[in-house]
Design a protein around this motif. Structure first.
Motif, PDB file in Angstrom:
ATOM      1  N   VAL A   1      30.967  47.852  44.759  1.00 42.07           N
ATOM      2  CA  VAL A   1      31.671  46.849  44.393  1.00 42.07           C
ATOM      3  C   VAL A   1      32.473  46.649  45.353  1.00 42.07           C
ATOM      4  O   VAL A   1      33.410  47.791  45.815  1.00 42.07           O
TER       5      VAL A   1
ATOM      6  N   ASP B   1      33.436  41.107  37.780  1.00 41.16           N
ATOM      7  CA  ASP B   1      33.068  40.061  38.301  1.00 41.16           C
ATOM      8  C   ASP B   1      34.006  38.946  38.688  1.00 41.16           C
ATOM      9  O   ASP B   1      34.388  38.077  37.902  1.00 41.16           O
TER      10      ASP B   1
ATOM     11  N   ARG C   1      36.194  44.002  46.132  1.00 38.63           N
ATOM     12  CA  ARG C   1      36.884  43.085  45.549  1.00 38.63           C
ATOM     13  C   ARG C   1      36.933  41.840  46.500  1.00 38.63           C
ATOM     14  O   ARG C   1      36.459  40.730  45.150  1.00 38.63           O
TER      15      ARG C   1
ATOM     16  N   ASP D   1      22.285  48.058  45.939  1.00 30.89           N
ATOM     17  CA  ASP D   1      22.599  46.705  44.973  1.00 30.89           C
ATOM     18  C   ASP D   1      24.081  46.799  45.333  1.00 30.89           C
ATOM     19  O   ASP D   1      25.260  47.880  44.682  1.00 30.89           O
ATOM     20  N   VAL D   2      24.366  45.738  46.196  1.00 31.54           N
ATOM     21  CA  VAL D   2      25.970  45.368  46.272  1.00 31.54           C
ATOM     22  C   VAL D   2      26.974  43.842  45.802  1.00 31.54           C
ATOM     23  O   VAL D   2      25.686  43.301  45.762  1.00 31.54           O
ATOM     24  N   ARG D   3      27.429  44.508  45.697  1.00 33.70           N
ATOM     25  CA  ARG D   3      27.631  43.789  44.292  1.00 33.70           C
ATOM     26  C   ARG D   3      29.642  42.476  45.309  1.00 33.70           C
ATOM     27  O   ARG D   3      30.613  43.424  45.269  1.00 33.70           O
TER      28      ARG D   3
ATOM     29  N   ARG E   1      25.268  45.476  56.098  1.00 31.88           N
ATOM     30  CA  ARG E   1      25.001  45.499  54.057  1.00 31.88           C
ATOM     31  C   ARG E   1      23.482  44.369  54.142  1.00 31.88           C
ATOM     32  O   ARG E   1      23.539  45.240  52.972  1.00 31.88           O
TER      33      ARG E   1
ATOM     34  N   VAL F   1      25.126  51.618  43.329  1.00 27.04           N
ATOM     35  CA  VAL F   1      26.286  50.414  43.276  1.00 27.04           C
ATOM     36  C   VAL F   1      27.042  50.669  44.664  1.00 27.04           C
ATOM     37  O   VAL F   1      28.190  51.177  43.789  1.00 27.04           O
TER      38      VAL F   1
ATOM     39  N   THR G   1      33.730  36.033  40.562  1.00 30.25           N
ATOM     40  CA  THR G   1      33.075  35.254  40.363  1.00 30.25           C
ATOM     41  C   THR G   1      32.966  34.238  38.822  1.00 30.25           C
ATOM     42  O   THR G   1      33.409  32.834  38.491  1.00 30.25           O
TER      43      THR G   1
ATOM     44  N   THR H   1      33.052  41.904  43.170  1.00 29.47           N
ATOM     45  CA  THR H   1      33.363  42.513  41.630  1.00 29.47           C
ATOM     46  C   THR H   1      34.679  43.033  42.211  1.00 29.47           C
ATOM     47  O   THR H   1      34.487  44.658  43.139  1.00 29.47           O
TER      48      THR H   1
ATOM     49  N   ILE I   1      21.193  46.725  51.900  1.00 31.74           N
ATOM     50  CA  ILE I   1      20.372  45.994  50.425  1.00 31.74           C
ATOM     51  C   ILE I   1      18.722  45.885  50.502  1.00 31.74           C
ATOM     52  O   ILE I   1      18.589  46.642  49.495  1.00 31.74           O
TER      53      ILE I   1
END
Length: 501
Positions: free
Chosen positions: A27, A147, A29, A124-126, A115, A25, A149, A129, A119
């Motif tokens: 994350v 998160d 910001r 799992d690219v967030r 990116r 994963v 958003t 976050t 994926i």
């Protein structure tokens, strides 16, 4: 696996991990990738890394190569008649060194490719976050993220954490890892703008231009896009649009130039090295581990190499093919390379800017070697050896990059290496490799030796997934299986005599 930071190095790390089948994963910001050029010159060695995970073509498709390609110019301003050309120690013809050529792909174009491809391979690219806090214990890293958003907090439990969170790395700070080196050399502001400076350029072709009138650097891109970096005093505030437009006109030597400002980004030209690259289950990569002046373009490439080195080791450990102690080699190998590479960036910095405050910080007494030696000649041989090997004369010794030799029109010896250890040798070695792979569950493949592999008649060479030589044997032996098992033990890899996780 948790990757913190979704810029160049973090996205590269996620891509490499996903290629090795490691669930991760990421994350970040920020809500999206950066619009700024920033890192732009992908070294041929970095292109080998991207080739190894199958995205070389995708990166080249995103190329921003039309940069008025040429050297680095120096002028009072773009309208000045006199042009000096700064010494640029690079060699364009590297066909004998690598199956890959270097590429110009600005970071704002490269990051979306990384990116997308990460994926596509399962990462799992967030984005949007941010990491709020973390702690580690004997079994895992426990992180709290938000998160931005949805304004939602939640926890992530990961086997390891890769900190790719930039120069000011909150992860590094939380771990209390200090940094040493010359420090901040200068504060700079990058200004993205659009204008038509063809009349000022007057057909002169350059990759970048140092403008002495305002101590700026101008970087062109096709379609009228430009980037200007200038000295910046953060105590004076960010400055107005008219201020930056005025500096663009001063740099161009044309007060009538129409300037469309796109964005600004402040940054620090610095040279600093983290005291440690590794703390328990946490690893620093890229700018979190090392920051260096942009002269030479080494910083981003070194971050890619960090991630490439670390990804296969994490893969071996998480799938039980090696004990966690293998991960200790990441800092042992990559920190000295970052130090030597930073020294080269500083040496170029002082050569290019010998009379400016931009170069008055301490610098190592370093002899400048050409760029390809820096990017291809770095090694993991340990102390007591010169900082770089000569890539045109590969030694084939453990700790050095396996040499390139063409196998046919499209394939290189380097294309043999990927997710597993690879043994190059004659039939008895290949039989031993097949037996160990089956009985000991080692991810080990074999290939017959060919011209260019650097393997002597009775000998064998073991190559790591990152294309570096792990071990070699040049003598005839009686029991190939026992010798190879012993070598794998010495390298810290699991054999049948060890307990699987």
């Amino acid at each position: 696996m948790l990757v913190v930071g979704g810029s160049l190095t973090g996205l590269s790390a996620a891509l490499f991990l996903a290629h090795h089948g490691v669930r991760c994963v990421l994350v970040e910001r920020h809500l999206d990738t950066s619009p700024h050029f920033r890192f732009r010159g992908i070294a041929a060695r970095s292109m080998e890394c991207f080739r190894g995970v199958g995205i070389e073509a995708a990166v080249r498709a995103a190329s921003t190569q039309d940069q008025r390609a040429g050297g680095v110019a120096r002028m009072a301003n773009l309208a000045a008649a006199d042009v000096a050309w700064l010494p640029t120690p690079w060699e364009d013809d590297i066909a004998g060194l690598s199956p890959c050529a270097q590429e110009t792909c600005d970071q704002d174009q490269l990051e979306p490719v990384l990116r997308r491809e990460a994926i596509r391979r399962g990462a799992d690219v967030r984005f949007g976050t941010e990491l709020l806090e973390f702690h580690q214990d004997a079994d895992a890293v426990h992180a709290v993220v938000r998160d931005r958003t949805a304004e939602k907090r939640y926890q992530i439990r990961a086997s390891y954490l890769i900190a790719a969170d930039g120069v000011h790395s909150p992860v590094r700070e939380a771990l209390g890892i200090g940094r040493t080196g010359p420090g901040v050399l200068e504060d700079r502001m990058s200004v993205l703008f659009r204008t038509d400076l063809d009349a000022a350029v007057r057909g002169r072709r350059f990759t970048a231009c140092v403008v002495d009138d305002i101590a700026a650097t101008l970087v062109p891109r096709a379609g009228g896009a430009w980037m200007m970096t200038v000295p910046f005093d953060p105590r004076a505030g960010a400055g107005t649009g008219s201020h930056w437009a005025g500096l663009v006109r001063a740099a161009s030597g044309r007060q009538d130039a129409v300037v469309e400002l796109v964005d600004t980004l402040s940054w620090q030209c610095a040279a600093l090295l983290a005291d440690r690259f590794h703390d328990g289950r946490v690893f620093l990569v890229g700018d979190a581990a090392h920051v260096m002046p942009p002269t030479g373009g080494f910083g981003g490439n070194t971050g890619i190499h960090d991630a490439f080195n670390l990804a296969w080791k994490l893969s071996f450990v998480t799938r039980g093919a090696a004990p966690p102690a293998l991960l200790d080699s990441y800092e042992r190998e990559c920190r000295p390379v970052a130090q030597h590479t930073m020294d080269q960036a500083l040496a170029r910095h002082r050569r290019w800017f010998p009379a400016t405050a931009y170069a008055t910080g301490p610098a190592p007494d370093t002899t400048i070697v050409d760029d390809n030696t820096v990017m291809f000649g770095y090694h993991y041989r340990g102390p007591g050896h010169p900082p770089f090997d000569e890539p045109a004369r590969p030694t084939g010794l453990p700790g050095t990059r396996a040499p390139h030799a063409p196998l046919d029109e499209h394939l290189s010896t380097l294309d043999r290496f990927g997710c597993d250890l690879v043994l190059l040798g004659a039939d008895p070695w290949r039989v031993a490799a097949a037996r160990i792979s089956t009985e000991d569950r080692i991810p080990l493949r074999d290939h017959s030796a060919r011209t260019g592999d650097g393997v002597t008649g009775a000998g064998a060479v073991l190559v790591r997934p990152d294309g570096f030589i792990a071990w070699r044997c040049d003598a005839a032996v009686d029991d190939h299986t026992s010798v190879l098992r012993g070598a794998l033990d010495d390298l810290g890899l699991v054999t049948a005599r060890m307990t699987y996780r």
